[in-house]
Design a protein around this motif. Sequence first.
Motif, PDB file in Angstrom:
ATOM      1  N   ILE A  59      62.062  43.940  -5.714  1.00  0.00           N
ATOM      2  CA  ILE A  59      63.417  44.518  -5.665  1.00  0.00           C
ATOM      3  C   ILE A  59      63.916  45.020  -7.026  1.00  0.00           C
ATOM      4  CG2 ILE A  59      65.848  44.001  -5.167  1.00  0.00           C
ATOM      5  CD1 ILE A  59      64.870  42.103  -2.998  1.00  0.00           C
ATOM      6  N   PRO A  60      63.867  44.193  -8.083  1.00  0.00           N
ATOM      7  CA  PRO A  60      64.389  44.687  -9.361  1.00  0.00           C
ATOM      8  C   PRO A  60      63.665  45.936  -9.843  1.00  0.00           C
ATOM      9  CG  PRO A  60      63.352  42.526  -9.614  1.00  0.00           C
ATOM     10  CD  PRO A  60      63.459  42.794  -8.164  1.00  0.00           C
ATOM     11  N   PHE A  61      62.377  46.040  -9.533  1.00  0.00           N
ATOM     12  CA  PHE A  61      61.620  47.208  -9.986  1.00  0.00           C
ATOM     13  C   PHE A  61      62.058  48.459  -9.223  1.00  0.00           C
ATOM     14  CE2 PHE A  61      59.190  43.608 -11.307  1.00  0.00           C
ATOM     15  CZ  PHE A  61      58.743  43.970 -12.561  1.00  0.00           C
ATOM     16  N   TYR A  62      62.358  48.297  -7.944  1.00  0.00           N
ATOM     17  CA  TYR A  62      62.848  49.445  -7.175  1.00  0.00           C
ATOM     18  C   TYR A  62      64.192  49.911  -7.720  1.00  0.00           C
ATOM     19  CZ  TYR A  62      59.274  48.216  -3.703  1.00  0.00           C
ATOM     20  OH  TYR A  62      58.094  47.935  -3.067  1.00  0.00           O
ATOM     21  N   LEU A  63      65.039  48.967  -8.096  1.00  0.00           N
ATOM     22  CA  LEU A  63      66.336  49.336  -8.674  1.00  0.00           C
ATOM     23  C   LEU A  63      66.116  50.136  -9.959  1.00  0.00           C
ATOM     24  CD1 LEU A  63      68.300  45.978  -8.238  1.00  0.00           C
ATOM     25  CD2 LEU A  63      68.788  48.114  -7.066  1.00  0.00           C
ATOM     26  N   LEU A  64      65.173  49.662 -10.788  1.00  0.00           N
ATOM     27  CA  LEU A  64      64.863  50.373 -12.032  1.00  0.00           C
ATOM     28  C   LEU A  64      64.378  51.786 -11.733  1.00  0.00           C
ATOM     29  CD1 LEU A  64      63.056  47.697 -14.236  1.00  0.00           C
ATOM     30  CD2 LEU A  64      65.276  48.751 -14.627  1.00  0.00           C
ATOM     31  N   ALA A  65      63.535  51.921 -10.682  1.00  0.00           N
ATOM     32  CA  ALA A  65      63.040  53.244 -10.313  1.00  0.00           C
ATOM     33  C   ALA A  65      64.203  54.159  -9.961  1.00  0.00           C
ATOM     34  CB  ALA A  65      62.074  53.136  -9.133  1.00  0.00           C
ATOM     35  N   GLY A  66      65.212  53.597  -9.278  1.00  0.00           N
ATOM     36  CA  GLY A  66      66.384  54.396  -8.923  1.00  0.00           C
ATOM     37  C   GLY A  66      67.079  54.941 -10.156  1.00  0.00           C
ATOM     38  N   LEU A  67      67.203  54.086 -11.175  1.00  0.00           N
ATOM     39  CA  LEU A  67      67.834  54.535 -12.424  1.00  0.00           C
ATOM     40  C   LEU A  67      67.049  55.712 -13.008  1.00  0.00           C
ATOM     41  CD1 LEU A  67      68.493  51.098 -14.143  1.00  0.00           C
ATOM     42  CD2 LEU A  67      70.178  52.606 -13.105  1.00  0.00           C
ATOM     43  N   PHE A  68      65.755  55.574 -12.940  1.00  0.00           N
ATOM     44  CA  PHE A  68      64.828  56.532 -13.522  1.00  0.00           C
ATOM     45  C   PHE A  68      64.942  57.906 -12.856  1.00  0.00           C
ATOM     46  CE2 PHE A  68      60.481  58.109 -14.223  1.00  0.00           C
ATOM     47  CZ  PHE A  68      60.305  57.792 -15.550  1.00  0.00           C
ATOM     48  N   PHE A  69      65.123  57.892 -11.513  1.00  0.00           N
ATOM     49  CA  PHE A  69      65.141  59.155 -10.773  1.00  0.00           C
ATOM     50  C   PHE A  69      66.563  59.673 -10.536  1.00  0.00           C
ATOM     51  CE2 PHE A  69      60.920  57.658  -9.635  1.00  0.00           C
ATOM     52  CZ  PHE A  69      60.188  58.825  -9.699  1.00  0.00           C
ATOM     53  N   GLY A  70      67.554  58.920 -10.976  1.00  0.00           N
ATOM     54  CA  GLY A  70      68.928  59.299 -10.644  1.00  0.00           C
ATOM     55  C   GLY A  70      69.536  60.244 -11.650  1.00  0.00           C
ATOM     56  N   GLU A  71      70.809  60.457 -11.467  1.00  0.00           N
ATOM     57  CA  GLU A  71      71.566  61.300 -12.378  1.00  0.00           C
ATOM     58  C   GLU A  71      71.517  60.659 -13.760  1.00  0.00           C
ATOM     59  OE1 GLU A  71      76.002  63.001 -12.302  1.00  0.00           O
ATOM     60  OE2 GLU A  71      75.235  62.290 -10.377  1.00  0.00           O
ATOM     61  N   GLY A  72      71.181  61.457 -14.782  1.00  0.00           N
ATOM     62  CA  GLY A  72      71.078  60.890 -16.120  1.00  0.00           C
ATOM     63  C   GLY A  72      69.747  60.210 -16.346  1.00  0.00           C
ATOM     64  N   GLY A  73      68.905  60.132 -15.317  1.00  0.00           N
ATOM     65  CA  GLY A  73      67.582  59.548 -15.470  1.00  0.00           C
ATOM     66  C   GLY A  73      66.602  60.592 -15.981  1.00  0.00           C
TER      67      GLY A  73
END
Lengths: 171, 375
Positions: free
Chosen positions: B32-46
């Motif tokens: 789970i925490p890694f998926y959240l990190l991936a979201g940051l990576f692909f999101g706005e500002g990522g």
Amino acid sequence: MEWLIKLVQNVFVEIFETPLPGIGIRYEFDTQAGKHLGVLVHRDGQRDVLVYCDDDIDSCNETVRLSTSESASLVELLGGTKITERLSDLKHEVQGLSIEWVSLEPSSFLVNKTIGEGRVRTESGASIVAVVRGTESIPGPGPELVLLSGDTLLVIGSQDGVIRARRIITG
Amino acid sequence: MQIEIALIELGILMLALALLGRLAQRFGLPAIPFYLLAGLFFGEGGIIPITEAGPFVDVGASLGVVFLMFVLGLEYSPQELRQSISTNRLSSVIDLVFNATPGVVIGLLLGWGALGAVVLGGITYVSSSGVIAKMLTDLNRLGNRETPTILSILVIEDLVMAVFLPVVAVLLAGDSVMGGVVSGIVSLTIVSAVLLMPSSAGRQVSRVMNTSSSEVLLISLLGVVLLLAGLAEYMHISYAIGAFLVGIILSGQVAERGRALLEPLRDSFAALFFVSFGLGVNPADLVEFIPLALGLALVSAISKFGSGYLAAKKNGFAAKGRRRAGVTLIARGELSVVLAGIAIAGGINSDIGPVTILFVLILAIGGSVATRFAP
């Protein structure tokens, strides 16, 4: 009545049963040599044989994972057929009677009540013929005996009666 | 939507998730925490923002919540829930008081208002049944004597959320406090009805649904759960809870087979849900919340250890067993994120996004590592 209690105790050790929400049911008992053993029955039929630590009684030294066919083989090796024979002996000797050990959970309404007050026989037709309290056993308890949380009750009656009694006792 | 771009984006996203999943597995950590990190990576500002696949990820995330809650519900039967409640009543009250308090107090101190504080209380309260059940299996601790206590507490927390989420959803929708009370009573009634439902009724429903074809069963289950989750959302009970309750009602063979059929779907769409939560947060915003999240995580870890320790003590386990129960329950995860996601969709203070991400990152990883090394 005492012969009956002896008979039941000789065929089976007392096994504690604990449900594990979402996983299955765990059974455990103490061996005469002082080891604590358990079996975890998963819902999908997998069985784990559990050997508990001596110094950390809540954790397992060893967890042996067995498939359905492996546990069948193990039962065979441990003399499962013999147990079935003894079971049918027991059934024969007490035809028409049903016997069950029921433990008294702290949540039961019978806790701290006398057997008379509990009205188990009036309501179900089955009788409480013995109470096991810790290492002490009380055969043929009178209606004035006060039941305590953690007691194990030996209930005898017709099959339906015992089922009804179990329902009353477990609340 | 330009379909080729959307597909390429989704492909890259999934590959990144697969890679992170491998990494997590290697270190014995929850994904789970890694998926959240991936979201940051692909999101706005990522680093690689997702554009075309956005709408799919949004819908996929909602499906992820539905499947997550549905499969969770399928794992429990009403009898097990009743038994868990009756044997651990006091412990679960202590659990609620100990672990909701840090979130509520800190939410109030931050000036997030009563509703924001209650939401944060829910986030700090609920442990992760997914992360913890997996850890207990991986570490061979299912046979341990304290394990039923841990599982019972998790089950009760999930049930508490079934009453809590609808109340929050109604209050967020801008209804009056009265509306929240009504919604609370409605959801409490529904939850009690599901719990007290005779098991024959569940078997009846399940028998009607059962069919020898796995394909037909899967599609029937999808139809039923999506329809009822949607209706629940329409009645402001929250679709997450609708799906959870449908799962509890189904029993026997249908539940058993349904779980096996739906698990792959749950795993893929739940991953999308965690990613989508991360997408909504700008990584640059995280930095300022680090001290706050660390403090919140520390307090919540201690309070959870305390309530778990006491629950195990009350059930008569020895010192080591009590410590294991306390440490194991520390991990927070999916339900904290689900709650925050619902609150953010309802327009609550947007600071709750970065705080939740950091909080879950710290406690999902920290809790797992601590559990591994627990005595």
